[in-house]
Structures are given as C-alpha cells and as structure tokens.
Design a protein around this motif. Sequence first.
Motif, PDB file in Angstrom:
ATOM      1  N   TYR A 111       0.824  -1.210   0.000  1.00 63.16           N
ATOM      2  CA  TYR A 111       0.000   0.000   0.000  1.00 63.16           C
ATOM      3  C   TYR A 111       0.857   1.258   0.000  1.00 63.16           C
ATOM      4  N   VAL A 112       0.268   2.320  -0.525  1.00 64.37           N
ATOM      5  CA  VAL A 112       0.885   3.648  -0.477  1.00 64.37           C
ATOM      6  C   VAL A 112       0.072   4.490   0.501  1.00 64.37           C
ATOM      7  N   ASP A 113       0.733   5.490   1.075  1.00 64.67           N
ATOM      8  CA  ASP A 113       0.062   6.358   2.035  1.00 64.67           C
ATOM      9  C   ASP A 113      -0.925   7.284   1.341  1.00 64.67           C
ATOM     10  N   ASP A 114      -1.991   7.631   2.067  1.00 69.20           N
ATOM     11  CA  ASP A 114      -2.973   8.579   1.577  1.00 69.20           C
ATOM     12  C   ASP A 114      -3.151   9.641   2.652  1.00 69.20           C
ATOM     13  N   PRO A 115      -2.740  10.872   2.464  1.00 73.34           N
ATOM     14  CA  PRO A 115      -2.213  11.471   1.237  1.00 73.34           C
ATOM     15  C   PRO A 115      -0.807  10.949   0.923  1.00 73.34           C
ATOM     16  N   PRO A 116      -0.427  11.029  -0.373  1.00 71.17           N
ATOM     17  CA  PRO A 116       0.851  10.470  -0.825  1.00 71.17           C
ATOM     18  C   PRO A 116       2.073  11.083  -0.129  1.00 71.17           C
ATOM     19  N   THR A 117       2.979  10.202   0.280  1.00 69.08           N
ATOM     20  CA  THR A 117       4.225  10.636   0.915  1.00 69.08           C
ATOM     21  C   THR A 117       5.441  10.226   0.091  1.00 69.08           C
ATOM     22  N   GLY A 118       5.181   9.502  -1.032  1.00 66.35           N
ATOM     23  CA  GLY A 118       6.289   9.017  -1.844  1.00 66.35           C
ATOM     24  C   GLY A 118       6.836   7.702  -1.333  1.00 66.35           C
ATOM     25  N   LYS A 119       6.134   7.061  -0.406  1.00 69.96           N
ATOM     26  CA  LYS A 119       6.565   5.790   0.176  1.00 69.96           C
ATOM     27  C   LYS A 119       5.557   4.695  -0.144  1.00 69.96           C
ATOM     28  N   ILE A 120       6.069   3.457  -0.304  1.00 71.37           N
ATOM     29  CA  ILE A 120       5.226   2.284  -0.508  1.00 71.37           C
ATOM     30  C   ILE A 120       5.635   1.243   0.525  1.00 71.37           C
ATOM     31  N   THR A 121       4.640   0.589   1.127  1.00 74.52           N
ATOM     32  CA  THR A 121       4.899  -0.369   2.191  1.00 74.52           C
ATOM     33  C   THR A 121       4.486  -1.765   1.749  1.00 74.52           C
ATOM     34  N   LYS A 123       3.923  -5.685   3.280  1.00 75.43           N
ATOM     35  CA  LYS A 123       3.635  -6.327   4.546  1.00 75.43           C
ATOM     36  C   LYS A 123       3.555  -7.843   4.368  1.00 75.43           C
ATOM     37  N   THR A 124       3.995  -8.590   5.385  1.00 76.41           N
ATOM     38  CA  THR A 124       3.932 -10.051   5.376  1.00 76.41           C
ATOM     39  C   THR A 124       2.696 -10.514   6.143  1.00 76.41           C
ATOM     40  N   PRO A 125       2.301 -11.779   5.985  1.00 72.83           N
ATOM     41  CA  PRO A 125       1.163 -12.285   6.763  1.00 72.83           C
ATOM     42  C   PRO A 125       1.412 -12.218   8.274  1.00 72.83           C
ATOM     43  N   ALA A 126       2.675 -12.230   8.696  1.00 64.26           N
ATOM     44  CA  ALA A 126       3.004 -12.161  10.127  1.00 64.26           C
ATOM     45  C   ALA A 126       2.930 -10.734  10.665  1.00 64.26           C
ATOM     46  N   GLY A 127       2.687  -9.756   9.778  1.00 67.30           N
ATOM     47  CA  GLY A 127       2.560  -8.383  10.220  1.00 67.30           C
ATOM     48  C   GLY A 127       3.838  -7.557  10.110  1.00 67.30           C
ATOM     49  N   LEU A 128       4.943  -8.179   9.701  1.00 67.32           N
ATOM     50  CA  LEU A 128       6.181  -7.433   9.492  1.00 67.32           C
ATOM     51  C   LEU A 128       6.039  -6.597   8.235  1.00 67.32           C
ATOM     52  N   SER A 129       6.661  -5.418   8.220  1.00 69.40           N
ATOM     53  CA  SER A 129       6.554  -4.590   7.023  1.00 69.40           C
ATOM     54  C   SER A 129       7.861  -3.878   6.736  1.00 69.40           C
ATOM     55  N   ARG A 130       7.972  -3.441   5.501  1.00 70.89           N
ATOM     56  CA  ARG A 130       9.148  -2.716   5.039  1.00 70.89           C
ATOM     57  C   ARG A 130       8.669  -1.618   4.099  1.00 70.89           C
ATOM     58  N   THR A 131       9.236  -0.424   4.212  1.00 75.24           N
ATOM     59  CA  THR A 131       8.829   0.714   3.399  1.00 75.24           C
ATOM     60  C   THR A 131       9.972   1.155   2.497  1.00 75.24           C
ATOM     61  N   PHE A 132       9.633   1.492   1.255  1.00 75.54           N
ATOM     62  CA  PHE A 132      10.602   1.927   0.253  1.00 75.54           C
ATOM     63  C   PHE A 132      10.056   3.144  -0.477  1.00 75.54           C
ATOM     64  N   PRO A 133      10.919   3.851  -1.222  1.00 74.65           N
ATOM     65  CA  PRO A 133      10.410   4.947  -2.069  1.00 74.65           C
ATOM     66  C   PRO A 133       9.582   4.383  -3.231  1.00 74.65           C
ATOM     67  N   VAL A 134       8.475   5.023  -3.542  1.00 77.41           N
ATOM     68  CA  VAL A 134       7.630   4.611  -4.669  1.00 77.41           C
ATOM     69  C   VAL A 134       8.448   4.604  -5.965  1.00 77.41           C
ATOM     70  N   SER A 135       9.365   5.547  -6.094  1.00 76.37           N
ATOM     71  CA  SER A 135      10.164   5.677  -7.316  1.00 76.37           C
ATOM     72  C   SER A 135      10.963   4.422  -7.651  1.00 76.37           C
ATOM     73  N   ALA A 136      11.248   3.572  -6.662  1.00 78.06           N
ATOM     74  CA  ALA A 136      12.001   2.333  -6.905  1.00 78.06           C
ATOM     75  C   ALA A 136      11.197   1.332  -7.733  1.00 78.06           C
ATOM     76  N   PHE A 137       9.899   1.539  -7.842  1.00 79.84           N
ATOM     77  CA  PHE A 137       9.023   0.594  -8.545  1.00 79.84           C
ATOM     78  C   PHE A 137       8.370   1.210  -9.773  1.00 79.84           C
ATOM     79  N   GLU A 138       8.848   2.370 -10.184  1.00 80.26           N
ATOM     80  CA  GLU A 138       8.314   3.015 -11.376  1.00 80.26           C
ATOM     81  C   GLU A 138       9.259   2.767 -12.534  1.00 80.26           C
TER      82      GLU A 138
END
Length: 170
Positions: A111-121, A123-138
Amino acid sequence: MSLVSEEMKSKSEVYHGDQICQAKSKELLREIVLPNGLLPLKDIIEVGYNRETGFVWLKQKKAITHKFEKIGKLVSYATEVTAQVEKGKIKKLNGVKTKELLIWITLSDIYVDDPPTGKITFKTPAGLSRTFPVSAFEVEEDKSSVVVKETNNKVNETVAAAAAGGVKEV
C-alpha cells in the motif's frame, strides 16, 4: 491449484495474450494509484479483474524472479498471482515473495500512504513490514505505446458512439 474459478471468470474482465495483458496490468496499477513497475511479469497468458469485488489475477507461463535494482531486492512471482485491489492498496496477495537475507518471505499486502508521501509499504502475513520509495518501482513507459494507447481510446470512443446511434468528433 488455481484460485480462479470459472464462476469468477464469468463475472470478470478477462484478457489473453502477453501484449494486451502487459497493457492491462499497467492500466490496473495506474487505476489503483500504484507504481507501474510493481508487476514486472513476463509471458503473461491471462489477466482478469472483477471490478465488483476487486479480485485480480495474472497468470504467466513460468515463475520469474525480478531484481528491483534501485533497492537491490529480489522478488519472486509465481505462475499465478492473485489479490484484492482498491485505490492505493493490494490486499490478500498470493504468489509473490521477497528475499530477505537467505530466506524467501511471502508478501500479503502492498500500500501507499494517503495522502501520498512518496513511500510504498510491503507487509507479510506475520505483520512485518518494510517501506521503500515509490520511485524504486516506477518504470519509464515507452512514449510510442502511450500515443498508440491514446489513439486506440479515441477509436474505441468513436466506435462506441457510432454504435449508440451518434458519431462523435475525434
């Protein structure tokens, strides 16, 4: 075993063939406001989208592993990837794993934040998460494909208008 039933297919938009499926997968990502390089699948044989439920599936000839160079992460995509989508979110994701240290970890939500922050997160089924810049996936879209897409949209609008009884100026 496929998570996509014949009943689900009958209630969905379904496309076949790599070229149209590549275009439809990118169109879907734009529609739900996620980066266009998030699904770098190869040899896609089927894409389906049930707009009513948000259920999406993508089938490719064989599983692939893709490295997102900007963040140095390996991601594995199975032959079938399924999910529930809505604006800014992919939930109940199946068929996608990422490599952390020496093990492959299943991803369940993106998911991306709303309002946009330029970050995408991610998440795993265990609830662990990692956030990266959206630009890394464009990815840069080929300009000629955008022109072809716009031309096709105008042609489709004209045909639809003609079928409805009136011709629309292009």
